[in-house]
Design a protein around this motif. Structure first.
Motif, short mmCIF file in Angstrom:
data_model
loop_
_atom_site.label_atom_id
_atom_site.label_comp_id
_atom_site.label_asym_id
_atom_site.label_seq_id
_atom_site.Cartn_x
_atom_site.Cartn_y
_atom_site.Cartn_z
N GLY A 1 0.80 -1.22 0.00
CA GLY A 1 0.00 0.00 0.00
C GLY A 1 0.83 1.27 0.00
N ASP A 2 2.14 1.12 -0.07
CA ASP A 2 2.98 2.32 -0.12
C ASP A 2 2.94 2.97 -1.50
N PHE A 3 2.80 2.13 -2.52
CA PHE A 3 2.78 2.65 -3.88
C PHE A 3 1.39 2.51 -4.50
N THR A 4 1.16 3.35 -5.48
CA THR A 4 -0.05 3.23 -6.28
C THR A 4 0.34 3.36 -7.75
N VAL A 5 -0.06 2.42 -8.54
CA VAL A 5 0.25 2.52 -9.96
C VAL A 5 -0.94 2.07 -10.78
N ALA A 6 -0.99 2.54 -11.99
CA ALA A 6 -2.06 2.10 -12.89
C ALA A 6 -1.68 0.73 -13.45
N SER A 7 -0.45 0.60 -13.86
CA SER A 7 0.03 -0.67 -14.40
C SER A 7 1.51 -0.79 -14.06
N VAL A 8 1.85 -1.88 -13.42
CA VAL A 8 3.25 -2.05 -13.00
C VAL A 8 4.17 -2.00 -14.21
N GLU A 9 3.83 -2.75 -15.25
CA GLU A 9 4.71 -2.80 -16.41
C GLU A 9 4.92 -1.42 -17.04
N THR A 10 3.83 -0.73 -17.24
CA THR A 10 3.96 0.59 -17.86
C THR A 10 4.78 1.52 -16.99
N THR A 11 4.53 1.46 -15.71
CA THR A 11 5.29 2.30 -14.80
C THR A 11 6.78 1.99 -14.91
N LEU A 12 7.10 0.71 -14.94
CA LEU A 12 8.51 0.34 -15.04
C LEU A 12 9.12 0.83 -16.34
#
Lengths: 223, 223
Positions: free
Chosen positions: B153-164
């Motif tokens: 719950g520390d991070f929020t992302v729409a899509s892990v892959e895209t974020t990476l």
DNA sequence: ACAAACTTTGACTCCTCGGTCAAGACCGCG
DNA sequence: CGCGGTCTTGACCGAGGAGTCAAAGTTTGT
């Protein structure tokens, strides 16, 4: 005699079209393979002519590629400018639209061309400069929106410049990881990209409405 | 006769060092100019030898460049792995550390080398694949931390892959816009980059403590 | 139909760069 | 010293690609 001073004139117009054709093809190939990697023989072949013919229109490889960058860059900039002139909507909506337009152009219409942006290395100095200038033009359009958003409190950033650079870097790479997708998958990928990039300015995707079926990572309640 | 089966051996060790020297220089140049742009004559010149000498150690340009990618990539991966094994600290701290290490290596130690990542275009297929594999390895390390952060719950992302991907893209470009800076300015630039990238996972820079003198854009109160 | 202007061709030159190799330089050892 | 192994050199080859150009082909205007 009669054709000593005609305006456009049929011939001129034909010539112009030919040049555009060449520029488009050249930009495509140079975008794909870089300055050294692309040779004029191949450009010619894609146009179903021979190399010599290109030299009828352009004095050198350099001149051709310079013109190509110029033309495409202009078209690109114009499209972004047109979009960024619309002043209605929240900064978030407008930024998102800009992002979408930018990657749409890159991924869909000029496959390979956006890569011009990537690592201007290899390009002869004058071309490098021109590409850099283009990047700055586009960047300025994004900056305007971002700064507005920051001023209005819609956006939060640590540094506008750095944020813009990250955004640009990601958009530049997009064609590399999207080029094989199409249809709905492409659409989803571009949406995800936009979602991710909006976070750079502190705007999170609405967790309430999952949008166009975007695949979301587990999103724990943070209350 | 005596040297039929010696372990390392003085000569062997010298040879090994020479090879490392060559690989390092080659990687530098290939990183700067790409596969086509860099020629062996120049590599040799940087080493104060002649081209022929390189062929004593490597059978071909391809072999040289393959070895260079391999060696540097390994070293790089190891450094990131070492860092990512430390399991103490919050996901945010650990991700930030990874980001810093990655760009530090890129910007400071191997000027130009990270660019290997950029547009694998032009690279012959085997090399392209290897570079892609490297990217994936590094990506996996980042993914682990990001996924942990999301889970906790520390991070929020729409899509892990895209974020990476966005993160990686920005880090890859960093050397281009930082290479001319040094000292405190460099430090600040890298901090800003890390700040910006942390926002991709929904972690905003602490507005309370401006950190290492980071220059911040106007930050309106958001209640 | 004819000429003039425009366009394309393909063979040619020159040069760069990957790769080869015989000859020699260098180095450590008896 | 001089022998053997290690390393470096510089001249050379051949492929490929930029750029040239005279000649031939095409289009346009009259």
């Amino acid at each position: 005699m009669t054709s000593e001073q005609v305006e456009p004139g049929r011939v001129e117009r034909k010539r112009g079209r030919r040049i555009q054709e060449i520029l488009r093809t050249a930009a495509e190939l140079f975008g794909e393979r870089g300055y050294d990697g692309a040779n004029l023989e191949d450009v010619a072949q894609r146009l179903d002519v021979t190399k010599g013919s290109l030299y009828y229109y352009f004095a050198s490889k350099d001149e051709l590629v310079t013109a190509a960058i110029e033309t495409l860059g202009k078209e690109w900039t114009e499209r972004l400018e047109r979009l960024s002139e619309a002043r209605d909507g929240s900064p978030a909506d407008r930024l998102r639209a800009l992002i979408r337009e930018h990657v749409d152009i890159a991924v869909r219409e000029y496959p390979g061309v956006l890569r011009l942006y990537l690592v201007p290395r290899n390009w002869p100095e004058p071309q490098r400069q021109r590409i850099e200038a283009l990047r700055r033009e586009h960047n300025a359009l994004f900056r305007r929106v971002v700064e507005e958003g920051v001023a209005s409190g819609d956006f939060t950033v640590a540094s506008v410049e750095t944020t813009l650079r990250c955004m640009h870097a990601a958009m530049s790479q997009a064609p590399l990881w999207c080029s094989h997708k199409k249809g709905a998958a492409l659409e989803r990928a571009l949406d995800e990209l936009a979602d991710a990039l909006m976070m750079l300015v502190g705007v999170w995707p609405e967790s309430g409405e999952p949008g166009a079926g975007a695949v979301r990572a587990p999103r724990p309640s943070r209350s």
